[in-house]
Design an enzyme around this catalytic site. Structure first.
Site, PDB file in Angstrom:
ATOM      1  N   ARG A  46      52.395  56.293  48.219  1.00  0.00           N
ATOM      2  CA  ARG A  46      53.705  55.641  48.299  1.00  0.00           C
ATOM      3  C   ARG A  46      54.799  56.646  48.661  1.00  0.00           C
ATOM      4  O   ARG A  46      55.298  56.664  49.782  1.00  0.00           O
ATOM      5  CB  ARG A  46      54.031  54.943  46.970  1.00  0.00           C
ATOM      6  CG  ARG A  46      55.167  53.908  47.073  1.00  0.00           C
ATOM      7  CD  ARG A  46      56.559  54.508  47.070  1.00  0.00           C
ATOM      8  NE  ARG A  46      56.862  55.247  45.862  1.00  0.00           N
ATOM      9  CZ  ARG A  46      58.015  55.894  45.652  1.00  0.00           C
ATOM     10  NH1 ARG A  46      58.947  55.897  46.589  1.00  0.00           N
ATOM     11  NH2 ARG A  46      58.217  56.560  44.541  1.00  0.00           N
ATOM     12  N   ASP A  47      55.155  57.494  47.738  1.00  0.00           N
ATOM     13  CA  ASP A  47      56.239  58.449  47.971  1.00  0.00           C
ATOM     14  C   ASP A  47      55.898  59.408  49.102  1.00  0.00           C
ATOM     15  O   ASP A  47      56.772  59.847  49.854  1.00  0.00           O
ATOM     16  CB  ASP A  47      56.516  59.216  46.671  1.00  0.00           C
ATOM     17  CG  ASP A  47      57.830  59.973  46.704  1.00  0.00           C
ATOM     18  OD1 ASP A  47      58.694  59.643  47.540  1.00  0.00           O
ATOM     19  OD2 ASP A  47      57.995  60.900  45.889  1.00  0.00           O
ATOM     20  N   HIS A 102      58.828  65.239  38.042  1.00  0.00           N
ATOM     21  CA  HIS A 102      58.518  64.977  39.449  1.00  0.00           C
ATOM     22  C   HIS A 102      59.308  65.997  40.272  1.00  0.00           C
ATOM     23  O   HIS A 102      60.479  65.796  40.565  1.00  0.00           O
ATOM     24  CB  HIS A 102      58.952  63.547  39.776  1.00  0.00           C
ATOM     25  CG  HIS A 102      58.669  63.111  41.173  1.00  0.00           C
ATOM     26  ND1 HIS A 102      57.900  61.994  41.451  1.00  0.00           N
ATOM     27  CD2 HIS A 102      59.057  63.593  42.374  1.00  0.00           C
ATOM     28  CE1 HIS A 102      57.838  61.827  42.765  1.00  0.00           C
ATOM     29  NE2 HIS A 102      58.541  62.786  43.346  1.00  0.00           N
ATOM     30  N   HIS A 123      60.107  68.433  43.593  1.00  0.00           N
ATOM     31  CA  HIS A 123      59.965  68.681  45.019  1.00  0.00           C
ATOM     32  C   HIS A 123      60.008  70.191  45.236  1.00  0.00           C
ATOM     33  O   HIS A 123      60.598  70.926  44.441  1.00  0.00           O
ATOM     34  CB  HIS A 123      61.085  67.994  45.801  1.00  0.00           C
ATOM     35  CG  HIS A 123      60.865  66.527  45.988  1.00  0.00           C
ATOM     36  ND1 HIS A 123      60.980  65.895  47.205  1.00  0.00           N
ATOM     37  CD2 HIS A 123      60.524  65.566  45.097  1.00  0.00           C
ATOM     38  CE1 HIS A 123      60.726  64.606  47.055  1.00  0.00           C
ATOM     39  NE2 HIS A 123      60.451  64.376  45.790  1.00  0.00           N
ATOM     40  N   CYS A 175      62.688  62.720  50.903  1.00  0.00           N
ATOM     41  CA  CYS A 175      63.594  61.641  50.535  1.00  0.00           C
ATOM     42  C   CYS A 175      64.594  61.411  51.656  1.00  0.00           C
ATOM     43  O   CYS A 175      65.312  62.343  52.046  1.00  0.00           O
ATOM     44  CB  CYS A 175      64.339  61.967  49.239  1.00  0.00           C
ATOM     45  SG  CYS A 175      65.483  60.676  48.732  1.00  0.00           S
ATOM     46  N   ASN A 207      56.943  66.608  48.202  1.00  0.00           N
ATOM     47  CA  ASN A 207      56.648  66.727  46.780  1.00  0.00           C
ATOM     48  C   ASN A 207      55.780  67.953  46.515  1.00  0.00           C
ATOM     49  O   ASN A 207      55.174  68.514  47.426  1.00  0.00           O
ATOM     50  CB  ASN A 207      55.871  65.481  46.324  1.00  0.00           C
ATOM     51  CG  ASN A 207      56.685  64.220  46.410  1.00  0.00           C
ATOM     52  OD1 ASN A 207      57.573  63.990  45.608  1.00  0.00           O
ATOM     53  ND2 ASN A 207      56.375  63.374  47.378  1.00  0.00           N
TER      54      ASN A 207
END
Length: 387
Positions: free
Chosen positions: A42-43, A272, A274, A305, A314
């Protein structure tokens, strides 16, 4: 004997920094095992300009599951106008529900939902047998979208939904088109309905360590207040997102200490990171020292993002697993298999593999094969989910 303190230089090497972090080797036991939330499907994929076929997404998910990852964020029920890459998430979820598709047992699949309409879209799909045509329209009547769910058990293929807000007003308005307070009100019916279907709820808080619009000094107290509000309306877990990668060991430490002082349970938190500035693994070390045991990451470092210019991918799952294994921490993940998945998806997307550990493992194996020192039967490649 007390814990052994040692220098964790691996984090610095993988991050490409000279910073040296001090970490504590955990004893074997409950605190020496972590849960990794794989966000690559997803991300990791959502910003890819070229649409990734459903079959490729399913093959990626299956490969990650076979590598031992047991919590996978598989898609998002968001507007295709804003995130076209996720337009086929209904097909992904439908496929994951199909009992003919062989996936390892015990895998929790999560889907991002921005609002009640997104949740309804998922529940409407779940009210039909796997493989049935998706409803042409979303029915907002609770009785209708609950049809076929008489057991009220978590539907196969959808163990959790994820909602998301931000630690700053500027980012919230840019990303979800509402204020922070409005986002909380928006989430209340979403969480309530998810709970009625026994679906777990994860809440993301973006830009906790730096905002592209308001700078690096995001208030830790504001993050704590927001986390408290989300837990108060029923969120099961809070993922703290360093969306811009601005976080440093010092700011990470301050944030986690503030959350603890404000009474936010550590076992309700995930991080989370990055890796924009090469600090992700160092920050993982800081978080681990302060009791965090849930870490988000993305295979091959996929992601970024669209609302945070310059924010790169990420933290790579392979780098995270390599680091944790070096610390003696259990992950349940086969690093060699995971490295193969990262190598494969990078080639599929025609992009650089951003995992240093994964790239090194694959390169070392290829060198050994070329010199005749490696059994070809030991190589692993993610196969089609239909096989």
């Amino acid at each position: 004997m007390g814990p052994q303190t040692f220098l964790v230089r691996r984090a610095s090497r993988l991050a490409g920094q000279r910073t040296t972090a001090i970490a504590t080797r955990p004893h074997a036991g409950p605190t020496s095992r972590v849960r990794i939330v794989e966000v690559g499907p997803r991300d990791g994929l959502q910003n890819e300009k070229k649409i990734v076929p459903v079959g490729t997404k399913l093959r990626l998910i299956a490969g990650l599951a076979r590598a031992g990852l047991r919590h996978i964020e598989a898609g998002a029920f968001v507007s295709p106008k804003w995130v076209p890459q996720m337009a086929d998430s209904s097909a992904v979820l439908d496929s994951l529900r199909n009992p003919l598709i062989a996936t390892p047992p015990g895998v929790a699949y999560s889907f991002l939902v921005p609002n009640f309409q997104g949740l309804e879209a998922a529940l409407s799909l779940l009210s039909s047998p796997p493989g049935a045509p998706s409803p042409d329209s979303v029915n907002h009547d609770e009785e209708n979208h609950s049809a076929g769910q008489s057991s009220r058990e978590p539907p196969h293929g959808l163990s959790e939904i994820a909602i998301f807000t931000a630690a700053t007003e500027s980012f919230a308005r840019k990303n979800i088109n509402c204020s922070i307070a409005e986002s909380i009100q928006r989430f209340k019916p979403v969480i309530s309905e998810a709970k009625a279907h026994h679906i777990r709820v994860r809440a993301y808080i973006s830009v906790v360590l730096g905002c592209p619009y308001e700078g690096p000094n995001v208030s830790p107290k504001a993050v704590a207040d927001l986390a408290r509000s989300l837990l108060g309306i029923g969120a099961d877990e809070i993922s703290l997102g360093d969306t811009t990668g601005m976080g440093t060991p010092r700011s990470t430490r301050l944030l986690l200490e503030t959350l603890k002082e404000e009474g936010i349970p550590t076992d309700k938190l995930a991080v989370h990171f990055h890796d924009t500035y090469g600090q992700a693994l160092v920050n993982v070390s800081v978080a681990f020292e302060r009791g965090i045991r849930v870490f988000d990451s993305s295979v091959a470092g996929l992601g970024g993002c669209p609302y945070a210019k310059g924010a790169t991918g990420n933290l790579a799952s392979e780098d995270l697993v390599h680091y944790l294994h070096g610390m003696g921490v259990e992950t349940g993940v086969d690093l060699n298999l995971l490295a193969d998945v990262g190598d494969w998806i990078s080639r599929e997307l025609v992009r650089q593999n951003n995992s240093r550990a994964g790239s090194a493992i694959v390169a070392k194996r290829r060198d050994a094969i070329s010199r005749g020192f490696y059994d070809l039967k030991e190589t692993h490649r993610p196969r089609d989910v239909s096989q």
